[in-house]
Write a protein that holds these residues in place. Structure first.
Motif, PDB file in Angstrom:
ATOM      1  N   SER A  46       0.506  -1.365  -0.262  1.00 42.02           N
ATOM      2  CA  SER A  46      -0.127  -0.111  -0.150  1.00 42.02           C
ATOM      3  C   SER A  46       1.368   0.915   0.216  1.00 42.02           C
ATOM      4  O   SER A  46       0.135   2.114  -1.000  1.00 42.02           O
ATOM      5  CB  SER A  46      -0.647   0.015   1.395  1.00 42.02           C
ATOM      6  OG  SER A  46      -0.634  -0.571   2.129  1.00 42.02           O
ATOM      7  N   LEU A  47       2.056   1.442   1.175  1.00 40.44           N
ATOM      8  CA  LEU A  47       2.719   2.438   1.184  1.00 40.44           C
ATOM      9  C   LEU A  47       4.086   2.061   0.317  1.00 40.44           C
ATOM     10  O   LEU A  47       5.131   2.137   1.127  1.00 40.44           O
ATOM     11  CB  LEU A  47       2.957   2.984   2.082  1.00 40.44           C
ATOM     12  CG  LEU A  47       2.066   2.968   3.167  1.00 40.44           C
ATOM     13  CD1 LEU A  47       2.712   2.368   4.444  1.00 40.44           C
ATOM     14  CD2 LEU A  47       1.795   3.805   3.751  1.00 40.44           C
ATOM     15  N   ARG A  48       3.951   1.141  -0.924  1.00 40.25           N
ATOM     16  CA  ARG A  48       5.191   1.181  -1.350  1.00 40.25           C
ATOM     17  C   ARG A  48       6.530   2.578  -1.466  1.00 40.25           C
ATOM     18  O   ARG A  48       7.413   1.716  -1.142  1.00 40.25           O
ATOM     19  CB  ARG A  48       5.060   1.019  -3.490  1.00 40.25           C
ATOM     20  CG  ARG A  48       6.137   0.780  -4.126  1.00 40.25           C
ATOM     21  CD  ARG A  48       5.658  -0.631  -4.785  1.00 40.25           C
ATOM     22  NE  ARG A  48       7.155  -1.828  -5.207  1.00 40.25           N
ATOM     23  CZ  ARG A  48       7.022  -2.782  -4.623  1.00 40.25           C
ATOM     24  NH1 ARG A  48       6.118  -2.938  -2.947  1.00 40.25           N
ATOM     25  NH2 ARG A  48       8.043  -3.608  -4.472  1.00 40.25           N
ATOM     26  N   PRO A  49       6.558   3.329  -2.087  1.00 40.67           N
ATOM     27  CA  PRO A  49       7.651   3.766  -2.301  1.00 40.67           C
ATOM     28  C   PRO A  49       8.039   4.449  -0.525  1.00 40.67           C
ATOM     29  O   PRO A  49       9.274   4.411  -0.710  1.00 40.67           O
ATOM     30  CB  PRO A  49       6.837   5.985  -2.772  1.00 40.67           C
ATOM     31  CG  PRO A  49       5.221   5.001  -3.470  1.00 40.67           C
ATOM     32  CD  PRO A  49       4.763   3.685  -2.229  1.00 40.67           C
ATOM     33  N   ALA A  50       6.749   4.806  -0.098  1.00 43.36           N
ATOM     34  CA  ALA A  50       8.273   4.931   1.737  1.00 43.36           C
ATOM     35  C   ALA A  50       8.392   3.244   1.716  1.00 43.36           C
ATOM     36  O   ALA A  50       9.820   3.582   2.436  1.00 43.36           O
ATOM     37  CB  ALA A  50       6.702   5.106   1.903  1.00 43.36           C
ATOM     38  N   TYR A  51       7.761   2.683   1.602  1.00 39.44           N
ATOM     39  CA  TYR A  51       8.823   0.958   1.686  1.00 39.44           C
ATOM     40  C   TYR A  51      10.305   0.920   1.569  1.00 39.44           C
ATOM     41  O   TYR A  51      10.555   0.363   1.853  1.00 39.44           O
ATOM     42  CB  TYR A  51       7.935   0.061   1.797  1.00 39.44           C
ATOM     43  CG  TYR A  51       8.489  -1.592   2.437  1.00 39.44           C
ATOM     44  CD1 TYR A  51       8.903  -1.770   2.972  1.00 39.44           C
ATOM     45  CD2 TYR A  51       8.948  -2.257   0.905  1.00 39.44           C
ATOM     46  CE1 TYR A  51       9.165  -3.298   3.621  1.00 39.44           C
ATOM     47  CE2 TYR A  51       8.993  -3.285   1.099  1.00 39.44           C
ATOM     48  CZ  TYR A  51       9.504  -4.123   2.302  1.00 39.44           C
ATOM     49  OH  TYR A  51      10.198  -4.950   3.066  1.00 39.44           O
ATOM     50  N   LYS A  52       9.867   1.235   0.337  1.00 41.12           N
ATOM     51  CA  LYS A  52      10.947   1.276  -0.796  1.00 41.12           C
ATOM     52  C   LYS A  52      12.085   1.776   0.152  1.00 41.12           C
ATOM     53  O   LYS A  52      13.677   1.710  -0.241  1.00 41.12           O
ATOM     54  CB  LYS A  52      10.605   1.380  -1.994  1.00 41.12           C
ATOM     55  CG  LYS A  52      10.876   0.152  -3.578  1.00 41.12           C
ATOM     56  CD  LYS A  52      11.506  -0.109  -4.157  1.00 41.12           C
ATOM     57  CE  LYS A  52      11.643  -2.074  -4.971  1.00 41.12           C
ATOM     58  NZ  LYS A  52      11.264  -2.549  -3.512  1.00 41.12           N
ATOM     59  N   THR A  53      11.711   3.229  -0.030  1.00 42.58           N
ATOM     60  CA  THR A  53      12.737   4.179   0.301  1.00 42.58           C
ATOM     61  C   THR A  53      13.435   4.070   1.831  1.00 42.58           C
ATOM     62  O   THR A  53      14.693   3.508   2.340  1.00 42.58           O
ATOM     63  CB  THR A  53      12.219   5.237   1.133  1.00 42.58           C
ATOM     64  OG1 THR A  53      10.937   5.387  -0.682  1.00 42.58           O
ATOM     65  CG2 THR A  53      13.111   6.754   1.144  1.00 42.58           C
ATOM     66  N   LEU A  54      12.781   3.678   2.760  1.00 44.01           N
ATOM     67  CA  LEU A  54      13.222   2.847   3.635  1.00 44.01           C
ATOM     68  C   LEU A  54      13.910   1.602   3.711  1.00 44.01           C
ATOM     69  O   LEU A  54      14.843   1.194   3.949  1.00 44.01           O
ATOM     70  CB  LEU A  54      11.954   2.384   4.910  1.00 44.01           C
ATOM     71  CG  LEU A  54      11.589   2.958   6.003  1.00 44.01           C
ATOM     72  CD1 LEU A  54      10.238   2.848   6.392  1.00 44.01           C
ATOM     73  CD2 LEU A  54      12.603   4.535   5.796  1.00 44.01           C
ATOM     74  N   LEU A  55      13.779   0.659   3.271  1.00 40.54           N
ATOM     75  CA  LEU A  55      14.709  -0.364   2.468  1.00 40.54           C
ATOM     76  C   LEU A  55      15.733  -0.639   1.871  1.00 40.54           C
ATOM     77  O   LEU A  55      16.511  -1.071   1.786  1.00 40.54           O
ATOM     78  CB  LEU A  55      13.581  -1.431   1.586  1.00 40.54           C
ATOM     79  CG  LEU A  55      14.014  -3.073   1.502  1.00 40.54           C
ATOM     80  CD1 LEU A  55      13.798  -3.141   2.760  1.00 40.54           C
ATOM     81  CD2 LEU A  55      13.158  -4.179   0.253  1.00 40.54           C
TER      82      LEU A  55
END
Lengths: 661, 549, 491, 167, 100
Positions: free
Chosen positions: A560-569
């Motif tokens: 659902s919050l892909r961008p945020a997730y990717k950023t964190l990852l």
């Protein structure tokens, strides 16, 4: 026989590990592990005992002899500059000394088990002892230069230990990265020292601080960049490098390439806290500059939050811990920044206990899993390695700040300090949020690793509990993590607030102390403590719900919050940013512009150009030599005409021209 | 006392005599050639240690002098002398020569005799340069030592050796001929070649050089030395010379010859032409700083290991020049120390590179990789030396760099700040190259079976490592002996320094302090005078301590 | 009208007489003497005796033959120099003549006559005598240049030398005529007063033409054009003689003219300045691209003439600014000494390595000489380094003194130009050394005689030792040539 | 316009013309003959100046001996007319102008000098020959003796150079 | 009565013509002759000066010059013969083996 034999020969404490290191390094190659162990563990153990003895003697010292400084020999000397091999011991040192030697010793013991099957066994322990030596120099140093020795030295040993598996490129890269990033910090640290020397004419702690008092420097208000502020900021730059704060934290996560005990000792318990130590040590200077303090606080706070967020999504068990370390270090700086130095040091200590424990336990897990580090391929281990599980759980509770474990008190003290500081509420808020995040990702780790169903294939990996050599230290550290907090438990919790009082001679009568007096403060503390506990519990529950009750939730959330997730990852793509913005351009410029362009092109080009030009003219001259007698005759005639015209038509009395007087 | 009152002469001529002895030996009898050379070099080293017993350590003047008339007209005398500055440089020379002889034990097969003859002649020449107090004598040795070095490069070097040798000679000669003109001009003004005498005249004001003349003279000397150092735009002979030279040649070149330049600056440029020196301090320092950063950056991207080390020398010598031209007691002592430290550690680096070359006959980094596995000992030594070279505390590299930066900071914090970046970069290029050479899996078949250090090599490296460590910890043994002499050099500048300061700032008190006391509170102030002199619009007064505002 | 010459006059010219006498004797005896050795010994004895006879001139200092000649420290120095050159050339030539199957007697005789001519030049105090001496040395030189009759190069060099030489002589002579017309005399001392007003311009013109004539002999640009060709073509020992002898003699005459005719110094400063620069560059630049050693050395000797002219410029500048020009003269003398030694040695080696018919003159033939002929290679490098002006060689001190002279008279820029030239020079001298030491011998390397004949090695030893000795201890020479009244001394 | 002057002009013209023809003649023999003309003219001038001895020597030695030698050699080598190669650009273009320039230079300088002395035509002013001989054998005895050696050298040189000698 | 300068200027002209001849002629013998021409010019100058000043040594010089000229002639012609024998040409421009 003097009253305090060890204090008089304080050098023995660092020297023992050095001897151990030398012995192992030079002769250990063909020795059986047992011998190497004896040397390594023995030397550190002895120095631990020596430290204990030293502390005992320290407590007997009359107050006027504290800090106890012992000058051994002059190391560098030039003009008015003198840097001696002077060791000193005061309350702050005592804390650090015990932490370093004690935890260090435990981890040595642990390593004997953990590294038993690794190649280069002697090498490892030689490095580890070397680290102990430099770390002890760092904490015992009585002046900045000697401190810098330890400072660089621990950097070296961490370089060596991170790159211990030098066959792996990633390992050697990580080592290199660690050293160089640290150097960037040291750059600032050195300049800071220079400025201090230029201002106060000495780098010995006592004289320097005394001079500061003497010259009556007034506190530089916010926004003023006076000498003090700049000096402090430069020192802090060093600290950010060593203690992995923004923006120089990048090396620490990579440092997990090293063996786990190393991560525990160097990159959790001791070395990385050196930055905090320096700031605390120089608190006299820092407290004279609001700007510097503010910067420290903000940077620390930001780092704490920033790292915590990254920690949320990491899947490598050690990396989670690494980021949590960064985050916790942020806490410590926050403490220093808000002036709660003793709280910072206190957290430093407790953190040393539980974070070391976490790492060691994690190591034990990895050991059990046969080298597996990815939490997604673990799960349900609680049953199989109870002992490890138990200790690790304790550590997690501690770090999450669940009373009455160590972490709670220290973190509470810090938050309290932040809250009390005028304009500190935003810091407090962020700190609190970070606390929540911390407990969340820590419990996430616990649940992913030990609970739920096993996500690894049981036939290949046969999980087994680690040997006692590893479990022993776990137990010891677990114990410390439980009771460690009480040395500083404020009266509020029926404690004596011993720690703050103990450090009072250094940091001035502690923040907590006078606050105790009246009612309001007491209520405030209650509320703050409650809020903290609450946030910790929220984090716990959240983790429980997401990873045990609804294991599919995280995936959904990530989608659902892909961008945020990717950023964190991808850790905010900071590494990539640095590579693109600094490393690549630098290399390109060096190669294309400087080397090929300036060196080969311009400079050598010019030189060779001149050479060829001369040769060309030479050819011209040769062609005057046509071999034809008639032209020769003409040359003679020309010469005659030239001479005659010079002699007849040259203006005035000539000799005065063409002279330089 | 050793060799009675003529220790200096003995030091200068003993190697030459040894060389002659070698000439007499039969050329094909290599074993004895090597043994004799080794004996001579070692004996020379032991003799040079005799200098340490001389006089009160760090007596401000020259601890030991020898004087004899040589040529009547112009009055040229054979005047040798040693002081704190030259003392250890001489010892360094003898030490490195012995090491080089040992290092070329196996690697030199053809024309062994000539090789050692050249090496010893070189030693004689270099020591002569360090010891002579008569400018003319100085120049003589300066030129004499040129030829053996050129031969070492040109005969025993690698592929493009001739080019390198000729380039080396022409570069140096350009500078030195101009220096000769300068020397003669100075003689024309003073009527003597004797250095102390000229110092005296200039100090007492018996001779006053016109600004223009002093400037030209300064440049004439400085150019020669700057080429030798080499300072930034004049450095391009160095990489070629190093890459082509045989190991021993590189060791001597980097270890000793480069120091001749910086030594010359301290001995001549500063004391003789203080005004000009101050006038040029800023530009020179700029060049030095550029050299530091530039050398490091170029070293960073060298595909050729030896070239990398060569450029690192450019960077390190930049520190020395900076230290000298900061005109601070501390920085200048640091400079002297850095000369020695660089001599040892870079010499050792070249030895190590040479050992790799002996095994694989290439300098290309890409040809190596993962060598730590086949040759752990070599890797360990290499790391140790690399660390000393990148200035790790407790190793020799640190002391010099630290003092230079510290001292420079007192005078010009910006210079120091810029230069300090070199500390970061040195770590970058050394560790990166080290990683590429020694870490990782062994990629090339050839490298799998490389032999580790032999006993001989092990002894060489062990000795050097011990020295490195000792210099890193026991630095005071040296600095205490250099202190007075450096102070002397500085004192010889101070008179003019004060004048300049007065003229430029008009704050007599400050200027006076600047000269008289070295107390850091005023330290900050003298530089301001100086800075105002160099370029009045200097930023960064903000960080000056309150004491001065 | 004067009385007849006294015996003292005879003593004053004893060297010349001895040289001429022995020259004549050689020709007379030649038919009766078998074997070259005897002739060589005899010639050498003659040259040596003449040199020794310089002593007598020293004893009987002063003007001789009604002021036609002047024997003083100056002339003594040059007689010794020239005599030494003659001796060494005789020695160096012996094996060469044998190899080339050329008559020894005439050769030696010519060398001796040439020496006599130069001697006259060195001591002449009167222009016509100087002219005769000049012609004597020149004509012998023409013949010597063409001594290898069968070789095209040799005859060509003879022709060029002869034609251009006499061309220049005509200028010289015309100059004398004008000087005579201006001052009514050809005796230098009598001209000291300068010319009667109105005739000054004539004197100027005459002296300039004289300068041209001398400049030609001394290979000064732009009159140097003949030098490379003649040096290359002539038999190498003769080249050695040319490079050492006539140049010295010519400069001697020039110097004497200067000192005795102050009128000369007034307007020659810039001429010398320009000629010096021109000559230095012409020589050094021309030498850069040479591949023939003999020719290379020829160009280098042009360059050195340029260096000497720097000293002359200094002389003029000094005598102008009233300062004593003594050191500058000394510079010239010392330089010539070192230069003669070195050039003799170098050409001797070249002639030796040239092999029969002077086949091996190209630089490639010298590749790897250090292995095949270590001694010769070492000696040659020593000489080259001396030419290059490196310390502990005579050449260094020569250069040093010239620098000193230039700087003393504040000709800094001239000194700097000279410095630049030295660097250019360094390049081609080093090239030879590099080839000898750093290049492996060519596969079908030129066959070298493995051991040098005795006389040659004698020459080499003398020159080499001399080069180093004067490089280390120039004192005696300096003491001698630094006499306050170097010219016209011993009176 | 004294007779001496007329005579001078005539002889001068003759000598110059001779010199020019020396230049312009293609064949060496003609050049030689024109040179002889010049010499004779000069001899005339010497007489005009009253230097009989020199005039005589001029005719005898120069005209007689040297020029005969020339002609002899020309014959010996039977040198044909010279071929007009022009390999030397420098000489081809710059030669003549430069020569003229030089001449102008020298002539101008002489003209500017204040040489107003008159040459008395009367030979009786001094009895030269005796004095000359005295000077030769007293004042200039040294160069004179040297010239004898010079001649010797020349003879030997001629022999050495021209001698046929096959090995 | 003729001023000395006339003679001297004439000598200058002849000398110049000699120089020009030297540069213009190709045949070695002719070139040599032009040298003789120059020497003659010198002689003229000498005689003129000596007569002008009423000093005789000028004429003595003339004799020396003539003698020297003779000597030169001998040697010079020898050399010319040598050249002619070595290479069958008297053209000076063809004698340029030695160059550059």
């Amino acid at each position: 026989m003097t009253a305090h034999p060890i204090l008089d020969s304080l050098w023995i404490i660092p020297l023992l590990p050095l001897l151990g290191s030398a012995t192992n390094g030079l002769f250990g190659k063909n020795w059986p592990n047992a011998t190497v162990n004896t040397v390594a563990v023995g030397s550190t153990g002895l120095s631990f005992l020596a430290a204990l003895e030293a502390v005992r003697e320290f407590f007997q010292l009359p107050a006027d002899q504290i800090p106890f400084v012992k000058a051994f020999f002059t190391w560098i000397e030039a003009g008015k500059f003198r840097a001696g091999f002077d060791l000193q011991i005061d309350q702050l040192t005592v804390v650090m000394l015990l932490v370093v030697t004690g935890v260090g010793w435990l981890i040595h013991i642990y390593s004997t088990g953990y590294m038993a099957h690794e190649g280069g066994y002697y090498r490892f322990f030689s490095y580890l002892n070397l680290f102990m030596f430099f770390m002890l120099i760092l904490v015992l140093a009585a002046n900045y230069v000697l401190l810098f020795v330890g400072w660089e030295g621990v950097g070296l040993s961490s370089y060596l230990l991170i790159g211990f598996y030098f066959l792996k490129k990633s390992a050697s890269d990580a080592g290199k990265k660690a050293f160089i990033v640290n150097r960037i910090g040291d750059f600032g640290f050195m300049l800071g020292m220079f400025l201090l020397f230029r201002t106060f004419g000495t780098l010995d702690f006592q004289t320097l601080f005394h001079n500061v008092a003497q010259q009556g420097w007034h506190r530089e208000p916010w926004g003023v960049f006076g000498t003090m502020t700049i000096a402090c900021l430069l020192l802090f730059m060093g600290a950010t490098g060593k203690s992995a704060q923004l923006p120089l934290y990048v090396w620490l996560p990579d440092a997990m390439e090293g063996p786990t005990p190393v991560s525990a000792l160097i990159h959790a318990a001791t070395m990385v806290t050196a930055g905090v130590y320096v700031v605390a040590r120089s608190h006299v200077l820092f407290s004279l500059s609001e700007t510097a303090l503010a910067v420290v606080a903000v940077v620390g706070c930001a780092t704490a939050f920033f790292a915590a967020t990254i920690g949320l999504v990491q899947t490598d068990i050690k990396r989670v811990l690494a980021y949590s370390t960064v985050s916790q270090l942020g806490y410590m700086f926050l403490a220093c920044g808000v002036g709660a130095f003793s709280a910072g040091i206190f957290h430093l200590m407790t953190h040393a206990f539980f974070k070391a424990l976490l790492f060691l336990a994690a190591g034990s897990v990895i050991h059990a899993m046969g080298g597996e580090q990815d939490m997604r391929r673990m799960g349900g281990l609680s049953g199989k390695i109870k002992y490890t599980y138990g200790t690790m759980l304790i550590a997690t509770l501690a770090i999450a700040g669940i009373p009455p474990l160590a972490g709670f008190f220290s973190k509470d003290a810090i938050l309290l300090g932040a809250f009390k500081m005028e304009g500190g509420h935003p810091l407090y808020a962020v700190g609190l949020l970070t606390a929540l995040l911390t407990s969340f990702y820590m419990f996430r780790l616990i649940f992913l690793t030990f609970h739920g169903k096993a996500r690894y294939d049981e036939h290949h990996v046969h999980v087994h509990e680690s040997p006692w050599s590893m479990l022993g230290p776990l137990a010891a550290l677990a114990a410390l993590s439980v009771i460690g907090g009480w040395v500083a438990a404020p009266a509020l919790w029926g404690g004596t607030d011993f720690f703050a009082k103990f450090l009072a001679p250094i940091f001035g009568s502690g923040e907590g102390a006078e606050a105790l007096s009246e009612m309001a403060a007491r209520n405030l503390e209650w509320t703050l403590a409650g809020v903290a506990i609450a946030s910790a519990l929220i984090g716990l529950v959240l983790a429980w719900w997401m990873y045990l009750v609804r294991p599919d939730q995280p995936g959904k959330l990530a989608k659902s919050l892909r961008p945020a997730y990717k950023t964190l990852l991808n850790k905010y793509w900071v590494d990539e940013l640095y590579a693109a913005a600094v490393v690549k351009p630098l290399l390109w410029i060096s190669r294309q512009v400087l080397w090929q362009g300036v060196d080969v092109g311009i400079i050598d080009g010019t030189v060779n150009g001149i050479a060829h030009g001369t040769a060309g003219v030479g050819d011209g001259v040769r062609y005057a030599q046509s071999g034809n007698t008639r032209s020769y005759a003409v040359w003679v005639v020309i010469g005659a005409i030239v001479i005659l015209s010079i002699i007849f038509f040259w203006p005035g009395s000539h000799a005065t021209m063409g002279m330089v007087r | 006392m050793l060799a009675g009152g003529h220790l200096l002469s003995v030091l200068v001529f003993f190697p030459a005599v040894g060389a002659l002895a070698l000439l007499i030996l039969r050329g094909d009898d290599q074993v004895w050639l090597r043994r004799l050379a080794m004996t001579v070099a070692t004996a020379e080293f032991i003799l040079s240690l005799g200098l340490l017993w001389q006089g009160p350590a760090g007596a401000s003047g020259y601890q030991r002098e020898e004087f004899a008339r040589w040529i009547v007209q112009p009055p040229i005398s054979y005047h040798l002398g040693v002081d704190g500055i030259s003392l250890f440089l001489v010892i360094l020379t003898t030490f490195l020569t012995a090491i080089s002889v040992l290092a070329s034990w196996k690697s030199i097969e053809h024309r062994v005799k000539e090789f050692f003859v050249m090496l010893l002649m070189l030693e004689a020449g270099v020591i002569g340069v360090f010891l002579s107090l008569d400018m003319f004598l100085f120049f003589v040795f300066w030129e004499v030592m040129l030829i053996p070095m050129a031969f070492l490069i040109g005969i025993w070097g690698h592929e493009r050796r001739v080019y390198a040798a000729v380039k080396f000679v022409l570069y140096t000669m350009t500078g030195s001929i101009l220096m000769l003109v300068g020397i003669i001009w100075l003689y024309d003004k003073t009527g003597t070649f004797d250095l102390p005498a000229i110092h005296g005249m200039l100090q007492s004001g018996a001779i006053v050089l016109s600004p223009q003349a002093e400037m030209l003279l300064f440049l004439a000397f400085f150019l020669a030395f700057a080429i030798k150092v080499p300072l930034f735009p004049l450095h391009t002979w160095l990489p070629d010379a190093h890459v082509e030279a045989p190991t021993a040649g590189s060791v001597m070149l980097a270890g000793v010859l480069l120091k001749l330049g910086t030594y010359g600056m301290m001995r001549f440029c500063l004391p003789l032409f203080p005004d000009a020196a101050h006038r040029f301090a800023a530009p020179v320092a700029m060049l030095a700083i550029i050299g530091i950063i530039y050398g490091a950056l170029v070293a960073l991207v060298q595909p050729n290991l030896k070239k990398l080390v060569a450029y690192s020398s450019v960077s390190h010598l930049g520190f020395v020049v900076l230290g000298i031209f900061a005109f601070q007691q501390i920085s200048m002592q640091g400079a002297v120390y850095q000369m020695l430290a660089h001599g040892i550690s870079t010499g050792a680096l070249f030895l190590l590179v040479g050992m790799l070359y002996d095994r694989r006959h290439t300098f290309e980094i890409s040809e190596y990789g993962g060598l730590a596995t086949p040759m752990p000992k070599l890797a360990a030594f290499f790391l140790f030396i690399a660390l000393s070279s990148l200035g790790l505390p407790l190793l020799n590299g640190f002391v010099g760099e630290y003092l230079i930066l510290l001292g420079t900071y007192l005078a010009h914090w910006q210079w120091s700040a810029w230069a300090a970046t070199g500390v970061i970069l040195s770590a970058c290029y050394l560790l990166w190259s080290y990683q590429r050479v020694f870490f990782g899996e062994v990629t090339r078949e050839k490298n799998k079976s490389l032999p580790d250090v032999s006993r001989r090599e092990q002894w060489i490296l062990a000795t050097l490592s011990v020295v490195v460590l000792w210099m890193g910890i026991g630095s005071t043994y040296i600095t205490r002996r250099t202190e007075a002499s450096v102070g002397h050099v500085k004192a010889q500048m101070s008179r003019d320094w004060a004048r300049e300061a007065l003229r430029s700032t008009g704050t007599p008190a400050c200027a006076a302090e600047a000269v008289t006391s070295l107390n850091p509170r005023e330290q900050g102030c003298a530089p301001r005078a100086l800075r105002a002199m160099v370029d009045p619009a200097q930023p960064g007064m903000a960080v000056l301590p309150k004491g001065m505002r | 009208m004067n009385g007849f010459p006294t015996t003292a006059d005879i003593y004053r010219v004893l060297p010349e007489l001895l040289w001429c006498g022995f020259g004549t004797l050689l020709m007379v005896l030649q038919p009766f003497v078998k074997g070259r050795k005897a002739l060589t010994t005899f010639a050498f004895a003659g040259a040596a005796l003449g040199t020794a006879a310089t002593f007598s001139t020293g004893v009987h200092g002063g003007a001789g033959f009604y002021g036609l000649i002047q024997s003083d420290a100056f002339s003594v120095f040059f007689h010794l120099l020239i005599g030494g050159v003659a001796c060494l050339v005789v020695l160096a030539a012996a094996p060469y003549l044998e190899r080339e199957r050329l008559e020894s007697a005439e050769f030696y005789a010519l060398v001796l006559f040439a020496a006599a001519g130069m001697g006259v030049l060195a001591s002449a105090q009167e222009l016509l005598t100087a002219f005769v001496g000049l012609e004597m040395s020149s004509i012998s030189s023409y013949i010597l240049a063409g001594y290898r009759r069968t070789s095209l190069k040799s005859s060509e060099s003879a022709m060029k030398y002869f034609l251009l030489g006499s061309f220049a002589t005509a200028f010289f002579l015309y100059g004398i005529a004008l000087v005579y017309g201006a001052t009514g005399t050809t005796v230098l001392e009598k001209m000291a007063g300068g010319a009667p007003n109105g005739q000054a311009i004539l004197l100027k013109l005459g002296l300039s033409l004289v300068l041209i004539g001398i400049g030609f002999k001394a290979a000064v640009a732009p009159f140097q054009v003949w030098t490379p060709d003649v040096y290359e073509g002539a038999p190498t020992p003769v080249t050695a003689l040319f490079s050492a002898g006539p140049k010295a003699a010519a400069f001697a005459l020039l110097l004497r003219i200067f000192v005795t005719v102050p009128a000369a110094t007034e307007f020659w400063f810039w001429a010398f300045w320009a000629l010096a620069v021109l000559t230095m560059f012409a020589g050094n630049l021309g030498a850069l691209a040479q591949s023939n050693v003999k020719r290379l050395l020829a160009y280098s000797s042009i360059a050195h003439a340029g260096y000497i002219l720097v000293a002359f410029a200094a002389v003029t500048a000094m005598t102008q600014s009233g300062g004593g020009a003594g050191p500058a003269y000394a510079a010239v003398l010392f330089y010539l000494l070192g230069y003669a030694l070195v050039k003799l040695g170098a050409f001797t080696i070249v002639s030796q390595l040239g092999g029969a018919g002077e086949k091996y003159l190209s630089l490639d033939d010298y590749a790897g000489l250090s292995q095949r002929q270590p001694f010769a290679a070492a000696a040659l490098s020593l000489f080259l380094l001396s030419l290059l002006g490196l310390p502990v060689t005579a050449g260094f001190f020569g250069k040093l003194y010239i620098f000193k002279a230039a700087v003393n008279s504040h000709l800094i820029w001239l000194a700097v130009l000279m410095a630049i030239n030295s660097v250019i020079g360094a390049y081609y001298y080093l090239r030879v050394i590099v080839v000898m030491y750093m290049r492996e011998p060519a596969a079908e390397g030129a066959p070298m005689p493995m051991r040098l004949p005795l006389p040659v090695s004698a020459v080499l030893v003398v020159t080499a030792i001399g080069t180093i000795y004067f490089g280390l201890f120039p004192n005696q020479v300096l003491n001698f040539i630094l006499k306050p009244n170097l010219l016209g001394a011993l009176r | 316009m004294t007779p001496q002057l007329i005579l001078f002009i005539v002889l001068a013209a003759l000598s110059v013309v001779g010199a020019l023809s020396l230049i312009l003649q293609k064949h060496p023999i003609h050049s030689a003959l024109s040179l002889i003309v010049v010499m004779v003219a000069l001899a005339g001038l010497y007489l005009l100046m009253g230097a009989e001895f020199v005039a005589a020597v001029q005719i005898i030695v120069y005209g007689g001996a040297i020029m005969v030698l020339f002609v002899f050699v020309i014959m010996l080598l039977n040198a044909g007319a010279e071929e007009y190669t022009n390999f030397s650009k420098l000489a081809g273009f710059a030669g003549v102008p430069l020569g003229i320039a030089l001449t102008g230079f020298i002539a101008a300088a002489i003209a500017r000098s204040a040489g107003t002395a008159q040459v008395s035509g009367s030979a009786a002013v001094l009895a030269p020959t005796r004095t000359i001989s005295e000077m030769i054998f007293k004042d200039f005895v040294y160069p004179f003796e040297l010239t004898s050696f010079l001649i010797l050298v020349a003879i030997m040189g001629a022999i050495v150079l021209a001698a046929h000698k096959e090995e | 009565m003729v001023p000395v300068n006339y003679y001297v200027i004439l000598s200058a002209v002849l000398f110049g013509l000699g120089v020009i001849a030297f540069v213009v002629k190709r045949n070695i013998i002719s070139i040599f002759m032009s040298i003789e021409l120059m020497l003659n010019a010198v002689n003229l100058a000498f005689v003129a000066f000596s007569q002008g000043m009423g000093k005789l040594d000028g004429q003595v010089f003339v004799l020396f010059v003539i003698v020297v000229a003779a000597a030169e002639a001998a040697v010079g012609l020898g050399i010319i013969i040598l050249i002619a024998r070595n290479r069958q040409s008297l053209n000076v421009e063809r004698v340029d083996l030695l160059k550059l």
